[in-house]
Design a protein around this motif. Structure first.
Motif, PDB file in Angstrom:
ATOM      1  N   ILE A 179       0.842  -1.199   0.000  1.00  0.00           N
ATOM      2  CA  ILE A 179       0.000   0.000   0.000  1.00  0.00           C
ATOM      3  C   ILE A 179       0.877   1.249   0.000  1.00  0.00           C
ATOM      4  O   ILE A 179       0.578   2.234  -0.690  1.00  0.00           O
ATOM      5  N   GLY A 180       1.988   1.213   0.744  1.00  0.00           N
ATOM      6  CA  GLY A 180       2.906   2.353   0.757  1.00  0.00           C
ATOM      7  C   GLY A 180       3.495   2.638  -0.609  1.00  0.00           C
ATOM      8  O   GLY A 180       3.587   3.798  -1.027  1.00  0.00           O
ATOM      9  N   LEU A 181       3.876   1.588  -1.330  1.00  0.00           N
ATOM     10  CA  LEU A 181       4.443   1.761  -2.670  1.00  0.00           C
ATOM     11  C   LEU A 181       3.380   2.265  -3.652  1.00  0.00           C
ATOM     12  O   LEU A 181       3.650   3.144  -4.484  1.00  0.00           O
ATOM     13  N   LEU A 182       2.181   1.710  -3.548  1.00  0.00           N
ATOM     14  CA  LEU A 182       1.089   2.185  -4.403  1.00  0.00           C
ATOM     15  C   LEU A 182       0.719   3.623  -4.066  1.00  0.00           C
ATOM     16  O   LEU A 182       0.354   4.408  -4.956  1.00  0.00           O
ATOM     17  N   PHE A 183       0.833   3.983  -2.803  1.00  0.00           N
ATOM     18  CA  PHE A 183       0.572   5.358  -2.371  1.00  0.00           C
ATOM     19  C   PHE A 183       1.551   6.331  -3.048  1.00  0.00           C
ATOM     20  O   PHE A 183       1.166   7.422  -3.467  1.00  0.00           O
ATOM     21  N   ILE A 184       2.808   5.928  -3.176  1.00  0.00           N
ATOM     22  CA  ILE A 184       3.789   6.768  -3.866  1.00  0.00           C
ATOM     23  C   ILE A 184       3.366   6.981  -5.317  1.00  0.00           C
ATOM     24  O   ILE A 184       3.443   8.100  -5.852  1.00  0.00           O
ATOM     25  N   LEU A 185       2.894   5.916  -5.970  1.00  0.00           N
ATOM     26  CA  LEU A 185       2.417   6.057  -7.346  1.00  0.00           C
ATOM     27  C   LEU A 185       1.226   7.012  -7.415  1.00  0.00           C
ATOM     28  O   LEU A 185       1.105   7.797  -8.368  1.00  0.00           O
ATOM     29  N   VAL A 186       0.344   6.945  -6.417  1.00  0.00           N
ATOM     30  CA  VAL A 186      -0.805   7.852  -6.381  1.00  0.00           C
ATOM     31  C   VAL A 186      -0.343   9.295  -6.182  1.00  0.00           C
ATOM     32  O   VAL A 186      -0.918  10.231  -6.750  1.00  0.00           O
ATOM     33  N   ILE A 187       0.711   9.503  -5.386  1.00  0.00           N
ATOM     34  CA  ILE A 187       1.255  10.855  -5.213  1.00  0.00           C
ATOM     35  C   ILE A 187       1.707  11.418  -6.556  1.00  0.00           C
ATOM     36  O   ILE A 187       1.455  12.590  -6.879  1.00  0.00           O
ATOM     37  N   PHE A 188       2.361  10.581  -7.373  1.00  0.00           N
ATOM     38  CA  PHE A 188       2.736  11.034  -8.726  1.00  0.00           C
ATOM     39  C   PHE A 188       1.489  11.437  -9.511  1.00  0.00           C
ATOM     40  O   PHE A 188       1.488  12.443 -10.230  1.00  0.00           O
ATOM     41  N   VAL A 189       0.426  10.624  -9.379  1.00  0.00           N
ATOM     42  CA  VAL A 189      -0.829  10.915 -10.070  1.00  0.00           C
ATOM     43  C   VAL A 189      -1.374  12.268  -9.626  1.00  0.00           C
ATOM     44  O   VAL A 189      -1.786  13.091 -10.455  1.00  0.00           O
ATOM     45  N   THR A 190      -1.366  12.528  -8.320  1.00  0.00           N
ATOM     46  CA  THR A 190      -1.918  13.794  -7.815  1.00  0.00           C
ATOM     47  C   THR A 190      -1.066  14.985  -8.247  1.00  0.00           C
ATOM     48  O   THR A 190      -1.596  16.077  -8.462  1.00  0.00           O
ATOM     49  N   MET A 191       0.233  14.784  -8.391  1.00  0.00           N
ATOM     50  CA  MET A 191       1.103  15.870  -8.843  1.00  0.00           C
ATOM     51  C   MET A 191       0.770  16.286 -10.271  1.00  0.00           C
ATOM     52  O   MET A 191       0.686  17.478 -10.587  1.00  0.00           O
ATOM     53  N   VAL A 192       0.592  15.294 -11.147  1.00  0.00           N
ATOM     54  CA  VAL A 192       0.371  15.631 -12.561  1.00  0.00           C
ATOM     55  C   VAL A 192      -1.083  15.992 -12.850  1.00  0.00           C
ATOM     56  O   VAL A 192      -1.367  16.757 -13.779  1.00  0.00           O
TER      57      VAL A 192
END
Length: 554
Positions: free
Chosen positions: A458-471
């Motif tokens: 979940i932590g690793l997927l959360f990092i991917l979601v952070i990238f999503v929220t940035m773009v």
């Protein structure tokens, strides 16, 4: 609440009227995601209902192709409804788009299956998907433009970022409706007729959305321009035939939405596909892992939207693209380490080669899943790819048969129709796990998130979601600010839907096709990495910063 008055520009906190504008505009995006997850989650059932004349594998392919059709027509919807929005107005246009979307979803729930009306069933289903895709092409641009044109100066990033958060609401709403229906009526009845209920329930969303949108007034910026007689009579010509605006459309696509689209779809949809199809995580667990990462990360859409009001849209979007491009490989490798450690070990310790006459080996690139492979070299490689086995291809003597060499041991491959028992057994003996292996991550309930294995994923997927929220958080404000009011709806909708509907929407299938054709489970990541990198470079050098643009005067 009485009919809403046009919101005036001010510098204070968000007013009740502005909250209402955001709510009304966002409901269409909730519809988009609700239907997206419904259709995606129920694709196999829909395939069995509407494409029953075909073999099971072909049914699934047709169901997914019908799904993809909605993506492909989005840019055309952007052109059609963008033009109407720039001539008639924002309010009435996205009232029409939400009606088309909602009714299309609802009618799917009523549509007789192929057993009842024959060939007409899949034809009507595809027609509904096309209608919905066209409407979606106009929905986002209308919602983003309407909210932005109601926003106070210096807060457009913050206000429009609320539209971006509705993906999570649509996801959870669809999951809840599907789970509740399945639990209430049982799996057998759900597969037979209960799958229609989530589609029929959408009429409630439609009713609420239309009721709310009818209470809105036209965007004050557009209304002022129209009252002054400055609106465009030919928005398509002005948007795309005029090079000064057309080049901004191209820059918005290549230097903005293209990279944003691939980062977004990698962080949510390809991550889900990677967990299920490549790492063999069961669907229940994979969906819960993604859902938790979205729940934890969704608030960052607003964080980065608000931050873009202070430091600019461009630095955040391009940083998201660049960081994602640089870290996708290590993050997905760490997901493998935690989700399926036996697979990672097998990939590292096992050498697998398909040895065959090169003349008998074709190209396995099959992004839409419609090609049928018959040559033994091709079926052997396709089997290994579907089993998540990392392999390479080596040339054999002319006219020779096909063999799979596993750690130096030859395993003849003679018949694709037998299920490849010899190769499957040899692969398993070499350490490659099957679905259901006890080492693969599995959640026992929705709140089983505190075990180290689950928490790490979940932590690793959360990092991917952070990238999503940035773009994605600042993108609506940026697109609105790039274009003048009289052709804004038309101009911003097209690059958004090409970037998301084409570059993003086709990513999962294309990336897996790359995996199958190369024999490397991580090779599909080159697709988002290349396009995100192009966006980072082009955007850095050529895309203008827009946060200080006055959209009321341009």
């Amino acid at each position: 609440m009485s009919t809403m008055a046009a919101t005036q520009v001010r510098t204070g906190g968000m007013t009740k009227d502005e909250r209402f504008v955001i709510l009304a505009s966002s409901l269409g995006t909730v519809f988009e995601w609700y239907d997206f997850y419904l259709y995606g989650s129920l694709a196999s059932i829909i395939g069995a209902q509407f494409f029953s004349a075909y073999p099971p594998a072909t049914r699934d392919i047709f169901a997914l192709l019908a799904f993809a059709a909605g993506f492909l027509v989005r840019p055309f919807g952007a052109i059609v409804f963008g033009r109407i929005g720039d001539i008639v107005g924002r309010k009435y246009t996205f009232l029409v788009t939400i009606l088309i979307m909602g009714l299309s979803t609802f009618i799917v729930g009523l549509l007789p299956n192929a057993a009842t009306i024959g060939f007409a069933a899949p034809v009507i289903l595809i027609g509904l998907r096309l209608a919905q895709g066209l409407a979606l092409g106009g929905e986002y641009g209308g919602a983003a433009t309407y909210v932005a044109e109601h926003s106070p100066d210096g807060k457009r990033g913050y206000y429009t970022s609320f539209i971006q958060t509705t993906a999570t609401l649509g996801l959870f709403l669809s999951l809840l409706v599907i789970l509740f229906t399945r639990t209430a009526i049982g799996e057998a009845d759900f597969a037979a007729w209960g799958w229609r209920i989530p589609f029929l329930v959408s009429v409630v969303l439609l009713g609420v959305s239309v009721w709310i949108r009818l209470r809105l007034n036209e965007s004050p910026v557009f209304q002022k321009m129209k009252d002054e007689g400055k609106s465009s009579k030919a928005p398509l010509t002005e948007a795309f035939a005029n090079w000064s605006n057309a080049k901004i459309v191209i820059l918005a696509l290549i230097g903005g939405t293209m990279g944003q689209g691939v980062v977004w779809y990698t962080g949510q949809f390809y991550a889900l596909f990677f967990l299920q199809s490549i790492l063999k995580v069961d669907g229940y667990t994979a969906n819960l892992l993604i859902a938790w990462s979205l729940l934890f990360g969704t608030g960052f859409f607003i964080v980065f939207g608000a931050l873009s009001d202070k430091i600019g849209r461009k630095p955040i979007i391009l940083a998201g693209c660049l960081i994602a491009a640089l870290t996708f490989f290590p993050i997905f490798r760490m997901i493998t380490t935690n989700a399926n450690p036996a697979l990672e070990k097998a990939i590292e310790s096992t050498k697998v080669e398909v040895v065959a006459d090169p003349a008998g080996c074709g190209d396995l690139f099959n992004p839409v899943g419609t090609r049928v492979f018959t040559a033994l070299c091709d079926t052997a490689r396709a089997f290994l790819a579907q089993s998540s086995v990392r392999y390479s291809t080596a040339p054999g003597p002319a006219g020779s048969g096909v063999k799979v060499v596993i750690n130096g041991k030859d395993v003849p491959y003679t018949d694709a129709k037998t299920g490849n028992p010899a190769v499957a057994a040899a692969v398993a003996a070499a350490g490659y796990p099957k679905a259901g292996d006890p080492g693969i991550v599995k959640m026992s309930n929705p709140f089983d998130i505190f075990r180290p294995q689950v928490a790490a994923i979940i932590g690793l997927l959360f990092i991917l979601v952070i990238f999503v929220t940035m773009v994605y958080g600042p993108i609506a404000a940026m697109l609105v600010e790039l274009f003048p009011t009289k052709i804004r709806y038309t101009s911003m909708s097209l690059p958004y839907h090409i970037g998301n509907g084409w570059f993003g929407g086709l990513l999962p299938a294309t990336s897996f096709a790359i995996v199958a054709s190369t024999g490397d489970i991580y090779a599909g990541l080159w697709y988002p990495i290349i396009f995100a990198s192009i966006t980072a470079v082009v955007g850095f050098f050529f895309l203008p910063e827009t946060k200080d643009v006055d959209i009321k005067t341009n």
